[in-house]
Design an enzyme around this catalytic site. Structure first.
Site, mmCIF file in Angstrom:
data_model
loop_
_atom_site.group_PDB
_atom_site.id
_atom_site.type_symbol
_atom_site.label_atom_id
_atom_site.label_comp_id
_atom_site.label_asym_id
_atom_site.label_seq_id
_atom_site.Cartn_x
_atom_site.Cartn_y
_atom_site.Cartn_z
ATOM 1 N N HIS A 143 -2.819 -12.551 1.656
ATOM 2 C CA HIS A 143 -2.160 -12.634 2.988
ATOM 3 C C HIS A 143 -2.704 -13.775 3.862
ATOM 4 O O HIS A 143 -3.230 -13.558 4.935
ATOM 5 C CB HIS A 143 -2.101 -11.290 3.717
ATOM 6 C CG HIS A 143 -3.341 -10.460 3.821
ATOM 7 N ND1 HIS A 143 -4.544 -10.974 4.236
ATOM 8 C CD2 HIS A 143 -3.541 -9.140 3.619
ATOM 9 C CE1 HIS A 143 -5.419 -10.008 4.259
ATOM 10 N NE2 HIS A 143 -4.851 -8.878 3.885
ATOM 11 N N ASP A 197 2.698 -6.205 2.204
ATOM 12 C CA ASP A 197 1.488 -5.534 2.683
ATOM 13 C C ASP A 197 1.889 -4.236 3.409
ATOM 14 O O ASP A 197 1.221 -3.808 4.356
ATOM 15 C CB ASP A 197 0.686 -6.456 3.614
ATOM 16 C CG ASP A 197 -0.758 -5.988 3.829
ATOM 17 O OD1 ASP A 197 -1.209 -5.081 3.108
ATOM 18 O OD2 ASP A 197 -1.417 -6.523 4.745
ATOM 19 N N GLN A 207 -9.747 -2.671 6.854
ATOM 20 C CA GLN A 207 -10.419 -2.014 5.723
ATOM 21 C C GLN A 207 -11.625 -1.244 6.250
ATOM 22 O O GLN A 207 -12.278 -1.663 7.202
ATOM 23 C CB GLN A 207 -10.889 -3.074 4.715
ATOM 24 C CG GLN A 207 -9.766 -3.924 4.153
ATOM 25 C CD GLN A 207 -9.306 -3.490 2.779
ATOM 26 O OE1 GLN A 207 -9.942 -2.685 2.105
ATOM 27 N NE2 GLN A 207 -8.176 -4.028 2.356
ATOM 28 N N GLY A 218 -1.904 -3.693 8.075
ATOM 29 C CA GLY A 218 -0.769 -3.777 7.166
ATOM 30 C C GLY A 218 0.510 -3.912 7.967
ATOM 31 O O GLY A 218 0.482 -4.130 9.182
ATOM 32 N N GLU A 248 -7.390 -4.187 -3.485
ATOM 33 C CA GLU A 248 -7.718 -5.018 -2.315
ATOM 34 C C GLU A 248 -9.034 -4.481 -1.760
ATOM 35 O O GLU A 248 -9.059 -3.431 -1.129
ATOM 36 C CB GLU A 248 -6.616 -4.988 -1.262
ATOM 37 C CG GLU A 248 -6.894 -5.986 -0.132
ATOM 38 C CD GLU A 248 -5.864 -5.952 0.990
ATOM 39 O OE1 GLU A 248 -5.066 -5.015 1.050
ATOM 40 O OE2 GLU A 248 -5.901 -6.876 1.821
ATOM 41 N N HIS A 262 2.417 -11.029 11.628
ATOM 42 C CA HIS A 262 1.148 -11.448 11.023
ATOM 43 C C HIS A 262 0.937 -12.951 11.085
ATOM 44 O O HIS A 262 -0.195 -13.430 11.182
ATOM 45 C CB HIS A 262 1.070 -10.990 9.567
ATOM 46 C CG HIS A 262 0.711 -9.554 9.420
ATOM 47 N ND1 HIS A 262 1.601 -8.544 9.668
ATOM 48 C CD2 HIS A 262 -0.449 -8.951 9.066
ATOM 49 C CE1 HIS A 262 1.003 -7.385 9.475
ATOM 50 N NE2 HIS A 262 -0.238 -7.598 9.109
ATOM 51 N N HIS A 314 0.816 -1.226 0.000
ATOM 52 C CA HIS A 314 0.000 0.000 0.000
ATOM 53 C C HIS A 314 0.842 1.265 0.000
ATOM 54 O O HIS A 314 0.306 2.369 -0.084
ATOM 55 C CB HIS A 314 -0.939 0.002 1.211
ATOM 56 C CG HIS A 314 -1.829 -1.206 1.250
ATOM 57 N ND1 HIS A 314 -2.926 -1.334 0.429
ATOM 58 C CD2 HIS A 314 -1.773 -2.354 1.971
ATOM 59 C CE1 HIS A 314 -3.509 -2.511 0.667
ATOM 60 N NE2 HIS A 314 -2.822 -3.144 1.591
ATOM 61 N N ASN A 362 -4.280 -14.579 7.197
ATOM 62 C CA ASN A 362 -4.806 -13.388 7.868
ATOM 63 C C ASN A 362 -6.140 -12.972 7.250
ATOM 64 O O ASN A 362 -6.304 -13.020 6.033
ATOM 65 C CB ASN A 362 -3.813 -12.212 7.765
ATOM 66 C CG ASN A 362 -2.473 -12.521 8.435
ATOM 67 O OD1 ASN A 362 -1.455 -12.628 7.780
ATOM 68 N ND2 ASN A 362 -2.504 -12.708 9.732
HETATM 69 FE FE FE Z 1 -5.617 -6.921 3.713
#
Ligand code: FE
Length: 358
Positions: free
Chosen positions: A192, A249, A120, A284, A108, A226, A51, A195
Site C-alpha cells: 500500500h 486493503d 497493526q 484499512g 501482513e 488513503h 482482510h 501508506n
Molecule cells: Fe497495512
C-alpha cells in the site's frame, strides 16, 4: 459457451471486438468480428491484499463463502486473504484455513516496524526469526508477506524469495540504503504505497523514493482517501501501467453500514465509509475493487488496456499465476463483462458464471 460481440480488453493485445468461446473452464478460441461491441470483456480482477468484507475477517472467521460472493459482485475472481500482525500460532492457523479453501494467502506483519505500525497491533510486532520463517514455508498457501526491510535480515528475504514467497516491503521506516539491501535480496513489491512508509525527503528519499526509482511493483489503494488523486497521478506518471497493482486493503466492515468493528484485536470505527482507529489512524478500507478501478481511471485518464494491467495482469505476473490475467487462448476463463461506464454486468470464474447484475 460463447460471449458474442464483446470489446476484448487484453493487457498485451489491447482492444478488439470478438466472439470469445469457453470450453472446460478455459478460453478455447477468440474470433475477431466486425461489429459494434455490446459490452467490455476484461480479465477478472485480482486482489492480493484484503482482510475481509461483509462482516467476515479472514483471520477471525473460517467461513469465507459470503465474502467470495461479495467480491465476485465487484469483479474479483481471485483474492489473497490477508492477515494482520498476530501470534505465530494464529498465523499458522490462518495459513491452514487458506490452504483448506484452496487459496493463496498474504501475511501482513508481524515482522514490521513499530514506528510505522498503522492499524497493526503493536503487541505482536517483532523481527522475523529463521525458525518461524522455515516453519511458515511448510504451508503451500504462504505466497506473499509484507515485512519491513530495516528490522529483518536480507538473508530471510532472500530465503523467502528463493522459496517462491513474494516479499513486499511495508509498514517500514527504512532509509533508501536499507530499502536497496532488500531490493538486492529479491524484494520487488511495496505494500500500500506510500501508506505507512517513511516519506520522501529531498536529501534522504527513503523507501518511498526507492519505490519510485527502482523496479518495484507498488500496491495502491485508490479509494481517494488513503492516497490523494494527485499522488495517484504522480505514481502513474513515474511508474506507468506496468508496475502498479490495485488493491482494496478492505476490512470486515466493507459492504456493511457505518459502525464499530474490529481488526487484529483493535477497535475500528467506520464513519462515512472511512475506517479509523480511535486515535484517527486509517485502519484499512471499505473499498470495493470495482470502485478502485473506476477511481484509477478517473484520476489518471488511462486507457482500458492499462486498466487491465493494474487490476489483474500485473498481480498475476508478480504472483506467478501463469494462467490468469489475460484474455487469450488457453488462459483461465476468469472474465468480467462490464458496461462502458465500468459497471459489472456478469462475472465468470473458470468459465462458470458467478455473478449477474439484476
Ligand atoms: Fe497495512
Amino acid at each position: 459457451m460463447r460471449l458474442e460481440g464483446v470489446l476484448v480488453v487484453d493487457p498485451i493485445d489491447g482492444e478488439y471486438v470478438a466472439d470469445v468461446s469457453i470450453e472446460g473452464g478455459k478460453i478455447a478460441y477468440i474470433e475477431t468480428v466486425d461489429r459494434n461491441p455490446s459490452a467490455l470483456l476484461l480479465p477478472g480482477f485480482i486482489d492480493i491484499h484484503t482482510h475481509g468484507a461483509v462482516g467476515v475477517d479472514f483471520l477471525e472467521s473460517s467461513d469465507w463463502k459470503e465474502v467470495e460472493r461479495f467480491f465476485s459482485s465487484n469483479g474479483v475472481t481471485t483474492f489473497f486473504p490477508t492477515s494482520v500482525s498476530t501470534s505465530f500460532e494464529r498465523m499458522v492457523e490462518f495459513l491452514r484455513k487458506a490452504e483448506r479453501s484452496g487459496r493463496f494467502a498474504h501475511l501482513e506483519g508481524p515482522y514490521i516496524a513499530v514506528e510505522k505500525k498503522g492499524a497493526q497491533n503493536a503487541e505482536y510486532i517483532r523481527p522475523a526469526t529463521i525458525d518461524e520463517v522455515k516453519e511458515l514455508l511448510n504451508y503451500e498457501a504462504f505466497r506473499t508477506i509484507t515485512m519491513a526491510p530495516e528490522v529483518n535480515s536480507p538473508d530471510i528475504i532472500e530465503l523467502l524469495e528463493r522459496r517462491g514467497v513474494r516479499v513486499s516491503l511495508g509498514h517500514s521506516n527504512a532509509t533508501y540504503e536499507e530499502t536497496l539491501k532488500a531490493y538486492s535480496a529479491g524484494a520487488r513489491r511495496i505494500t500500500h504505497f506510500p501508506n505507512a512508509l517513511r516519506s520522501l525527503h529531498h536529501r534522504e528519499v527513503a523507501i518511498t523514493g526507492a519505490g519510485f526509482l527502482h523496479d518495484f511493483y507498488l500496491e495502491l489503494i485508490t479509494d481517494g482517501i488513503h492516497v490523494s488523486k494527485e499522488m495517484v497521478q504522480l505514481i502513474y506518471t513515474i511508474k506507468g501501467c506496468d508496475r502498479i497493482i490495485l488493491i482494496t486493503d478492505s476490512i470486515s466492515a466493507t459492504g456493511l453500514d457505518d459502525g464499530e468493528y474490529e481488526l487484529g484485536g483493535l477497535r475500528v470505527f467506520v464513519k462515512n465509509g472511512i475506517a479509523k482507529l480511535e486515535d484517527g489512524t486509517l485502519a484499512g478500507s471499505t473499498l470495493k475493487f470495482i470502485d478502485g478501478v473506476k477511481n484509477f481511471r478517473k484520476f489518471t485518464k488511462c486507457d482500458l488496456k492499462c486498466l487491465a494491467k493494474v487490476s489483474s495482469y500485473n498481480a498475476a505476473v508478480h504472483m506467478g499465476l501463469e494462467n490468469k490475467g489475460r484474455i487469450s487462448k488457453g488462459y483461465d476463463a476468469d472474465l468480467l463483462l462490464l458496461d462502458f461506464d465500468l459497471n459489472v454486468i456478469e462475472v465468470y470464474r473458470n468459465g462458470l458464471r458467478i455473478f449477474q447484475s439484476s
